[in-house]
Write an enzyme that holds these catalytic residues in place. Structure first.
Site, PDB file in Angstrom:
ATOM      1  N   CYS A  22      -6.524   0.664   3.088  1.00 42.71           N
ATOM      2  CA  CYS A  22      -7.453   1.770   2.674  1.00 42.71           C
ATOM      3  C   CYS A  22      -7.742   2.832   1.800  1.00 42.71           C
ATOM      4  CB  CYS A  22      -7.514   2.226   4.197  1.00 42.71           C
ATOM      5  SG  CYS A  22      -7.846   1.604   5.612  1.00 42.71           S
ATOM      6  N   GLU A  72       0.769  -1.316  -0.153  1.00 44.92           N
ATOM      7  CA  GLU A  72       0.125  -0.071   0.233  1.00 44.92           C
ATOM      8  C   GLU A  72       0.778   1.236  -0.148  1.00 44.92           C
ATOM      9  OE1 GLU A  72      -2.483   0.127   3.302  1.00 44.92           O
ATOM     10  OE2 GLU A  72      -3.745   1.980   2.032  1.00 44.92           O
ATOM     11  N   ASN A 109     -12.638  -3.304   0.864  1.00 44.53           N
ATOM     12  CA  ASN A 109     -11.273  -3.584   1.814  1.00 44.53           C
ATOM     13  C   ASN A 109     -11.591  -4.229   3.285  1.00 44.53           C
ATOM     14  OD1 ASN A 109      -8.530  -3.547   2.896  1.00 44.53           O
ATOM     15  ND2 ASN A 109      -8.356  -1.829   3.541  1.00 44.53           N
ATOM     16  N   GLU A 110     -11.437  -2.735   4.325  1.00 38.39           N
ATOM     17  CA  GLU A 110     -12.183  -3.330   5.315  1.00 38.39           C
ATOM     18  C   GLU A 110     -13.947  -2.800   5.701  1.00 38.39           C
ATOM     19  OE1 GLU A 110      -9.551  -1.746   8.021  1.00 38.39           O
ATOM     20  OE2 GLU A 110      -8.112  -4.056   8.010  1.00 38.39           O
TER      21      GLU A 110
HETATM   22  O1  AHR Z   1      -1.987  -1.590   6.890  1.00 42.30           O
HETATM   23  C1  AHR Z   1      -2.709  -0.429   7.508  1.00 42.30           C
HETATM   24  C2  AHR Z   1      -4.279   0.279   7.169  1.00 42.30           C
HETATM   25  O2  AHR Z   1      -4.421  -1.149   7.649  1.00 42.30           O
HETATM   26  C3  AHR Z   1      -4.496  -0.622   5.971  1.00 42.30           C
HETATM   27  O3  AHR Z   1      -4.776   0.618   4.831  1.00 42.30           O
HETATM   28  C4  AHR Z   1      -6.238  -0.788   6.232  1.00 42.30           C
HETATM   29  O4  AHR Z   1      -6.458  -1.400   5.779  1.00 42.30           O
HETATM   30  C5  AHR Z   1      -6.051  -1.290   7.592  1.00 42.30           C
HETATM   31  O5  AHR Z   1      -6.963  -0.346   8.434  1.00 42.30           O
END
Ligand code: AHR
Length: 662
Positions: free
Chosen positions: A250, A50, A381-382
């Site tokens: 994220c 990321e 993602n989350e």
């Molecule tokens: O790894 C950092 C963040 O942690 C990522 O962007 C997210 O998916 C999680 O909350």
């Protein structure tokens, strides 16, 4: 004394006290190498990438000029200084910088207009991403678009300068005629400097426009022009990753839907990739980074190419139509989800379609006529709640209808338990999904006590992607110290549980992957780097030991009929490798005394000699640094086997990978 010898002696000195003290002897373990219980997927140990902590712009992407195209929305001249100009004495000024908009509406909105009033008197300086890392005798390639407007600027001089303004490299370009022209030049650095800058001086007076002022080292990963930072990709390659998940995290979701990651805007000509504020720019007020933007110099094509270089399955994650639920949680109405569905379908065509298809044609034009053979795609993602399940179901259905062979990855939200997690799993099971992504950033204690987490997961249900995890030690300060041995050892203990359950856990990745030591937002991270150097943390070496010894089949090892999941502070898993004909144990001792284990091996004859790779430290607070990058790193030793019985000393606070030929 060389470093390795010194390290070996330190290791012996460290474990000697535990050998001399009474070593406890545990009940024997038993394993039958002819009876495997599950296959280990080639994707078992992968990496999660990321653009957080300046991991892409300012990190992996070797571009040295920050805000090269004057597009940072907060301030389009951010990163650019005018050393001999001051806003209160414009008349005495040697010149000025104005940000202009292109007449035509396009994705590259701005350019810089430089007005030079006094010959040789006006300068621009780019500060780089927390400086520029420049290496002595290395070549740096400079690229710039320029258009002369009026007057006669005969020469533009580009100089690399050190912290005291000394010139350590220089080249110049003679701008020609009217209209935009692209120029390229090179310079060789005379010194190594961690925080260099790029100074631009103009000879003559007049008005000239600049855009895409860019500089890369010649020496990049695989020697690709405008490519990736070699040392960082090497660290990734050494991990032998089974997959590469990109572009996050994220960052996929965005604070708002408008700022989500849109892969189509990251492919094609680099200068047309619209710059977007990075989601981590403003996320943490105590780590405010106003100069964090995404140039998309690494876009989806580059991620696919990197996956291919690493021999890793590409695993892109796309927005499901929900912005980050920790931020705005903005939702796309269900009847307006089409563009999101189309993004997923078009991505599959971009990755796998032949060059006669729309998107396949673009991939071919970018330099890769062969398909990338993408097998996985993640949706969301989350995300959590009904809003996620509804959107996921629509997108998954459309993918499955057109591309039944693609494995769609779903998610269970940000926590490894609780209401959202339970609800997500229940609903995803009803949808009969293939794989569910789970995330856990928890204490070392949580990792140690969850080594049996997957022992009871349904073998006939969806498979698990442990897509983001890391142990977060408390009270150890901020930054690299958070990657201490306590966290890494706890992850190793937990990973024996992942491996023992490879029948249900198909993909795993530590997160986040990388952090710039002078520009991070989140710690711990697997790899730390600055402008010149990089190193793997103890967590990196834990990952590396598992990922470079993955085996092909899980074996059942028991002590008194149960697996070792923390009894007497011991954890153990075993695999065999059908290709190399090896039996591999991963054994973790989290206690502070050494312990001897005995494993009786049946079903195959063992060679007399084996190898043990050990990661060990008596200090749980110990961590690697730029000065001692391998303080905690594997040490190899030999063991002798008698009568098919493996007797191994597990030093206090250690991970041992025991490799035996069958
Ligand atoms: O790894 C950092 C963040 O942690 C990522 O962007 C997210 O998916 C999680 O909350």
């Amino acid at each position: 004394m060389n470093f390795n010898l010194m390290k070996r002696l330190c290791f012996i000195a460290a474990i000697l006290p535990s050998f001399l003290s009474a070593q406890s002897q545990t009940d024997p373990l038993n394993v039958d190498v002819s009876q495997s219980v599950a296959e280990v997927q080639p994707t078992m140990y992968g990496i999660f990438f990321e653009d957080i902590n300046f991991a892409a712009d300012g990190g992996l992407y070797a571009e040295l000029v920050k805000n090269r195209s004057f597009e940072f929305t907060l301030n389009p001249s951010m990163g650019w200084q005018q050393p001999n100009t001051n806003r209160h004495s414009l008349n005495k000024n040697s010149g000025m910088l104005n940000i202009m908009k292109y007449k035509e509406q396009n994705t590259n909105h701005n350019f810089a207009r430089v007005t030079v009033k006094n010959a040789d008197g006006y300068q621009l300086i780019n500060e780089g991403y927390r400086g520029m890392g420049i290496k002595k005798d290395n070549q740096y390639n400079l690229y710039v678009n320029m258009a002369k407007q009026s007057g006669d600027i005969q020469k533009v001089i580009f100089q690399l300068i050190d912290e005291s303004d000394n010139v350590i490299g220089e080249t110049s370009i003679m701008p020609k005629g009217d209209g935009w022209k692209h120029y390229k030049s090179q310079m060789v650095a005379s010194e190594t400097v961690e925080n260099a800058k790029l100074k631009i001086t103009f000879a003559g007076t007049g008005v000239i426009d600049l855009d895409m002022v860019s500089m890369f080292p010649e020496d990049t990963w695989k020697g690709r022009e405008k490519g990736l930072r070699k040392d960082l990709v090497q660290l990734l390659d050494d991990l032998n990753p089974g997959f590469l998940r990109f572009p996050g995290g994220c960052i996929v979701e965005g604070r708002t839907l408008e700022r989500r990651y849109q892969w189509k805007k990251t492919v094609g000509e680099i200068e047309n990739r619209e710059v977007l504020v990075n989601r981590w720019n403003t996320e943490f007020m105590h780590k405010f980074t106003p100069d964090y933007y995404q140039s998309f110099g690494i876009g989806f094509y580059e991620y696919f190419q990197l996956s291919e270089d690493l021999g890793a399955e590409p695993l892109p994650i796309l927005s499901c139509g929900i912005a980050c639920q920790y931020n705005t949680g903005e939702l796309v109405p269900l009847d307006e989800l089409d563009p999101y569905v189309q993004d997923a379908l078009d991505l599959i065509e971009f990755a796998n379609g032949d060059s006669s298809t729309n998107w396949g044609k673009l991939r071919a034009k970018m330099g890769h006529p062969e398909p990338f053979n993408m097998k996985y795609i993640g949706i969301g993602n989350e995300q959590w709640g009904e809003v996620y399940i509804e959107r996921y179901a629509i997108i998954e259905k459309a993918i499955k209808e057109k591309y039944p062979e693609i494995i769609v990855v779903s998610g269970s939200g940000p926590s490894p338990d609780g209401e959202h997690f339970e609800y997500g799993w229940e609903e995803l099971k009803k949808l009969d999904v293939a794989i569910v992504d789970e995330h856990y950033y928890r204490s070392p204690e949580w990792f140690r006590s969850n080594a049996a987490r997957y022992d009871d997961y349904d073998r006939n249900g969806p498979k698990v992607f442990a897509g983001e995890y890391a142990a977060h030690p408390k009270g150890v300060g901020d930054g690299p110290a958070e990657n201490n041995w306590e966290g890494a050892l706890a992850e190793a203990a937990f990973m024996t549980g992942l491996e023992r359950n490879a029948g249900v856990v198909h993909l795993t990745s530590y997160a986040p992957l990388m952090a710039h030591a002078d520009a991070y937002q989140w710690a711990p991270d697997m790899i730390w780097f600055n402008n010149l150097e990089s190193y793997g943390t103890p967590n990196y070496y834990v990952q590396k030991l598992f990922a470079t010894n993955p085996g092909t089949h899980v074996l059942k090892v028991t002590q008194n009929d149960v697996p070792l999941t923390g009894q007497d502070n011991l954890y153990l898993s075993a695999v065999k490798d059908a290709h190399s004909k090896e039996l591999i144990f991963k054994a973790v001792n989290t206690g502070n005394t050494s312990q001897t284990i005995t494993i009786n091996v049946e079903g195959g004859k063992l060679n007399r000699k084996g190898t043990v790779l050990t990661l060990q430290d008596n200090g749980l607070e110990t961590f690697n640094t730029f000065e001692a990058p391998e303080k905690i790193s594997p040490v190899s030793s030999e063991i002798k086997i008698k009568r098919n019985q493996v007797k191994v000393e597990l030093p206090s606070q250690s991970l041992s990978v025991i490799k035996l030929k069958i």
